[in-house]
Design a protein around this motif. Structure first.
Motif, short mmCIF file in Angstrom:
data_model
loop_
_atom_site.label_atom_id
_atom_site.label_comp_id
_atom_site.label_asym_id
_atom_site.label_seq_id
_atom_site.Cartn_x
_atom_site.Cartn_y
_atom_site.Cartn_z
N VAL A 76 0.82 -1.21 0.00
CA VAL A 76 0.00 0.00 0.00
C VAL A 76 0.86 1.26 0.00
O VAL A 76 0.48 2.27 -0.61
CB VAL A 76 -0.96 -0.01 1.21
CG1 VAL A 76 -1.72 1.31 1.32
CG2 VAL A 76 -1.94 -1.17 1.10
N SER A 98 -8.60 -3.60 -3.60
CA SER A 98 -7.99 -4.87 -3.20
C SER A 98 -8.84 -6.02 -3.70
O SER A 98 -10.07 -5.99 -3.67
CB SER A 98 -7.81 -4.94 -1.68
OG SER A 98 -9.04 -4.71 -1.00
N ALA A 109 -8.51 -2.43 0.94
CA ALA A 109 -8.05 -1.09 0.57
C ALA A 109 -8.68 -0.68 -0.75
O ALA A 109 -8.99 -1.52 -1.60
CB ALA A 109 -6.52 -1.07 0.46
N LEU A 117 -7.50 7.54 -0.31
CA LEU A 117 -7.12 6.15 -0.07
C LEU A 117 -7.88 5.67 1.15
O LEU A 117 -7.74 6.24 2.24
CB LEU A 117 -5.61 6.03 0.14
CG LEU A 117 -5.07 4.64 0.46
CD1 LEU A 117 -5.31 3.67 -0.68
CD2 LEU A 117 -3.57 4.71 0.79
N LEU A 119 -8.72 2.66 3.81
CA LEU A 119 -8.29 1.39 4.41
C LEU A 119 -9.34 0.94 5.40
O LEU A 119 -9.71 1.70 6.31
CB LEU A 119 -6.95 1.55 5.12
CG LEU A 119 -5.76 2.06 4.30
CD1 LEU A 119 -4.54 2.22 5.19
CD2 LEU A 119 -5.46 1.12 3.14
N LEU A 171 2.96 2.58 7.11
CA LEU A 171 2.60 1.59 6.09
C LEU A 171 3.81 0.83 5.53
O LEU A 171 3.66 -0.25 4.97
CB LEU A 171 1.87 2.29 4.93
CG LEU A 171 0.48 2.83 5.25
CD1 LEU A 171 -0.06 3.65 4.09
CD2 LEU A 171 -0.49 1.69 5.58
N PHE A 181 -4.20 -6.05 -6.25
CA PHE A 181 -5.08 -4.92 -6.57
C PHE A 181 -5.61 -5.02 -7.99
O PHE A 181 -4.86 -5.34 -8.92
CB PHE A 181 -4.33 -3.59 -6.45
CG PHE A 181 -4.29 -3.01 -5.06
CD1 PHE A 181 -5.36 -2.28 -4.56
CD2 PHE A 181 -3.17 -3.18 -4.26
CE1 PHE A 181 -5.31 -1.73 -3.29
CE2 PHE A 181 -3.11 -2.63 -2.99
CZ PHE A 181 -4.19 -1.92 -2.49
#
Length: 365
Positions: A76, A98, A109, A117, A119, A171, A181
């Motif tokens: 990520v 994801s 994600a 973004l 999560l 991360l 992804f």
């Protein structure tokens, strides 16, 4: 008074169906905005009654849906690299989701085209990351899932900022998160890198949507009137009846209501007509809103010349395990993960828009 556990199991889960009416050529029509707001789409189907052969312009629009990419084991933190942000997030609409993750069990994600973004992580991962977030609104009284939102286009999120360095450290060093992804990028005309070349050091695969065509014979169709959302007894069917009927047709459920059938006793709502043939096209893959808007525009143009059909439909299903449904609204799975919408486009270019979600979703916009 509390509901007994056995009775609770028998209760149907809550579903929401929101309907609105508009005109596709009206200056203030919101139909394109609603499509743009639903970022992650796995299946698009359109049904045209009284149509046996698809016009060439629609065939070319379908062929231009475009490819998408599957990037394996992508960390990520690579999505918050400023090389990636400058090349893709700021120069078009970049989509990432994801793959093969379960929203109610796994960390997931998603990268939205507005640069957010998202999560969705379990409690242990959230505590290890140490990033600011909020409890999932569907995790119950004792929060076991958290939502973290990182704005990659924030002016304060630059390479030398404390905010960027804090997120990068979390991360990359503290709790590295990696997923397979699905990715797509809609370029607004700027030249530069491509996803395939940018992630050439990763295991990346270009994929094309699966497209199927079929002709339905002697299809029983409900009678609809564009100005009657609720329908009229013995004159037209309602938007809810149409939605249920369309679900049966798209899932190839028989409408015969035969006593010998043990699968379904469903029958077409009344009043109805039999159409000799109807054309059904289904596109399956990672389909971005920009391509759906192009298809929707061409379906509106279908009525530019006289046609036997009084209406047609365009149905779009979202990913069941996406962290969001419309805009940034949190999405949960519960029992089905439903999030979908359907356009009914009439010959005069009036339209009905039906937006549906399951139990763990906010009301669609």
């Amino acid at each position: 008074m509390s509901v007994p556990p056995l009775q609770r199991l028998r209760q149907a889960p809550r579903h929401l169906l929101v309907c609105e009416k508009g005109h596709a050529r009206h200056a203030r029509s919101r139909h394109a905005a609603h499509v743009r707001d639903h970022a992650y789409n796995c299946r698009v189907s359109f049904l045209i009654p009284e149509c046996g052969i698809l016009p060439e312009v629609l065939k070319s629009t379908i062929a231009d849906v475009g490819e998408y990419y599957l990037v394996r084991n992508l960390l990520v933190h690579e999505l918050i690299a400023h090389e990636f942000i400058d090349a893709f997030v700021k120069k078009g609409s970049c989509y990432a989701l994801s793959y093969n993750t379960k929203i109610d069990q796994d960390n997931t994600a998603a990268l939205l085209p507005n640069g957010k973004l998202i999560l969705s992580v379990d409690k242990d991962t959230y505590e290890e990351l140490g990033l600011q977030g909020r409890p999932s609104q569907y995790s119950g009284k004792k929060a076991m899932r958290y939502i973290i939102t990182i704005d990659l286009t924030d002016s304060g999120f630059h390479p030398d900022s404390k905010k960027h360095n804090r997120v990068l450290w979390a991360l990359k060093e503290k709790k590295p998160l990696g997923f397979d992804f699905l990715m797509a990028w809609h370029n607004t005309g700027a030249e530069g890198s491509t996803l395939m070349s940018y992630f050439s050091k990763n295991q990346i695969q270009a994929l094309k949507p699966k497209i199927t065509f079929s002709t339905l014979r002697d299809l029983q169709c409900p009678v609809l009137q564009s100005n009657e959302l609720q329908g009229k007894p013995e004159e037209s069917c309602s938007t809810e009846e149409l939605f249920e009927w369309l679900g049966a047709v798209l899932n190839q459920v028989s409408l015969d209501n035969k006593s010998s059938s043990f699968l379904s006793t469903y029958c077409c709502p009344q009043p109805s007509v039999i159409v000799e043939k109807a054309f059904l096209c289904t596109i399956t893959g990672f389909i971005i809103p920009e391509k759906i808007i192009q298809l929707l525009d061409q379906l509106c143009c279908y009525f530019g010349e006289p046609k036997l059909a009084y209406w047609l439909t365009l149905t779009v299903h979202g990913f069941a395990d996406s962290p969001v449904s419309w805009r940034e609204s949190e999405h949960g799975f519960h029992k089905g993960g439903e999030n979908l919408y359907n356009f009914v486009i009439f010959r005069n270019l009036d339209y009905w828009l039906q937006m549906a979600v399951g139990t763990n979703d906010d009301c669609p916009p």
